[in-house]
Design a protein around this motif. Structure first.
Motif, short mmCIF file in Angstrom:
data_model
loop_
_atom_site.label_atom_id
_atom_site.label_comp_id
_atom_site.label_asym_id
_atom_site.label_seq_id
_atom_site.Cartn_x
_atom_site.Cartn_y
_atom_site.Cartn_z
N ASP A 1 0.74 -1.26 -0.02
CA ASP A 1 -0.07 -0.08 -0.09
C ASP A 1 0.95 1.20 0.06
OD1 ASP A 1 -1.93 1.99 0.52
OD2 ASP A 1 -2.50 1.29 2.30
N ARG A 2 1.31 1.61 -1.09
CA ARG A 2 2.34 2.61 -1.38
C ARG A 2 1.73 4.11 -1.04
NH1 ARG A 2 3.44 6.47 -4.75
NH2 ARG A 2 1.80 5.72 -6.16
N GLU A 3 0.26 4.07 -1.36
CA GLU A 3 -0.63 5.27 -1.06
C GLU A 3 -0.60 5.40 0.51
OE1 GLU A 3 -1.48 3.10 -3.34
OE2 GLU A 3 -1.01 4.25 -5.23
N GLY A 4 -0.90 4.47 1.22
CA GLY A 4 -1.14 4.47 2.91
C GLY A 4 0.50 4.85 3.11
N ALA A 5 1.42 4.38 2.73
CA ALA A 5 2.80 4.84 3.40
C ALA A 5 2.95 6.25 3.11
CB ALA A 5 4.02 3.90 2.57
N VAL A 6 2.38 6.76 1.82
CA VAL A 6 2.71 8.21 1.54
C VAL A 6 2.01 9.21 2.46
CG1 VAL A 6 2.26 10.01 -0.20
CG2 VAL A 6 3.67 7.79 -0.88
N SER A 7 0.74 8.57 2.77
CA SER A 7 -0.23 9.30 3.58
C SER A 7 0.26 9.47 5.14
CB SER A 7 -1.52 8.35 3.74
OG SER A 7 -2.55 9.25 4.50
N ALA A 8 0.91 8.39 5.59
CA ALA A 8 1.34 8.35 6.84
C ALA A 8 2.81 9.40 6.96
CB ALA A 8 2.00 6.90 7.37
N LEU A 9 3.57 9.47 5.89
CA LEU A 9 4.56 10.29 5.74
C LEU A 9 4.27 11.77 5.75
CD1 LEU A 9 6.97 7.82 3.70
CD2 LEU A 9 7.25 8.44 5.98
N GLN A 10 3.15 11.85 4.92
CA GLN A 10 2.65 13.51 4.76
C GLN A 10 2.29 13.67 6.31
OE1 GLN A 10 -0.43 12.57 2.10
NE2 GLN A 10 0.56 13.92 0.47
N GLY A 11 1.80 13.20 6.98
CA GLY A 11 1.26 13.29 8.79
C GLY A 11 2.79 13.49 9.28
N LEU A 12 3.58 12.91 9.31
CA LEU A 12 4.95 13.08 10.05
C LEU A 12 5.36 14.29 9.58
CD1 LEU A 12 6.30 9.38 9.47
CD2 LEU A 12 5.83 10.60 11.69
N LEU A 13 5.65 14.51 8.23
CA LEU A 13 6.01 16.01 7.57
C LEU A 13 5.54 17.01 8.26
CD1 LEU A 13 8.48 16.78 5.74
CD2 LEU A 13 7.01 16.81 4.14
N ALA A 14 4.10 17.00 8.41
CA ALA A 14 3.56 18.10 8.62
C ALA A 14 3.63 18.02 10.48
CB ALA A 14 1.73 17.76 8.50
N HIS B 1 14.77 12.41 7.93
CA HIS B 1 14.94 11.37 7.36
C HIS B 1 13.48 10.77 6.84
CE1 HIS B 1 13.77 10.61 11.64
NE2 HIS B 1 13.25 9.39 11.26
N PHE B 2 12.35 11.78 7.23
CA PHE B 2 11.21 11.36 6.60
C PHE B 2 11.19 11.82 5.11
CE2 PHE B 2 9.51 12.05 11.14
CZ PHE B 2 9.77 10.59 11.48
#
Length: 87
Positions: free
Chosen positions: A14-27, A34-35
């Protein structure tokens, strides 16, 4: 927990799910660079790269220039092909 969610999502395909979690981390944690490269490494389309650039610009705008994780910023920009920005 968002790093774990990103890794689990990626492990499950689930690449999109991974990207979504990383967007939250970045915010939430803009100083944790490292994110930046983890997020950049998952991008496949120009639309995703444009969203990444917007997310990264928003995160970096919240940091004092001396507190920016420039090494990770450069690596992320290079992964997205934005060599001109990676300075």
């Amino acid at each position: 927990h968002l790093v774990r969610r990103a890794r689990v999502a990626l492990g499950q395909g689930d690449r999109e799910g991974a990207v979504s979690a990383l967007q939250g981390l970045l915010a939430t944690y803009p100083m944790m660079g490292h994110f930046y490269w983890f997020y950049a490494a998952l991008l496949e389309t120009e639309a995703e790269r444009a969203q990444f650039r917007a997310d990264l610009d928003a995160a970096l705008s919240r940091l004092h220039p001396w507190n920016k994780p420039i090494d990770f910023q450069v690596a992320a920009y290079r992964l997205t092909g934005d060599h001109g920005l990676a300075k």
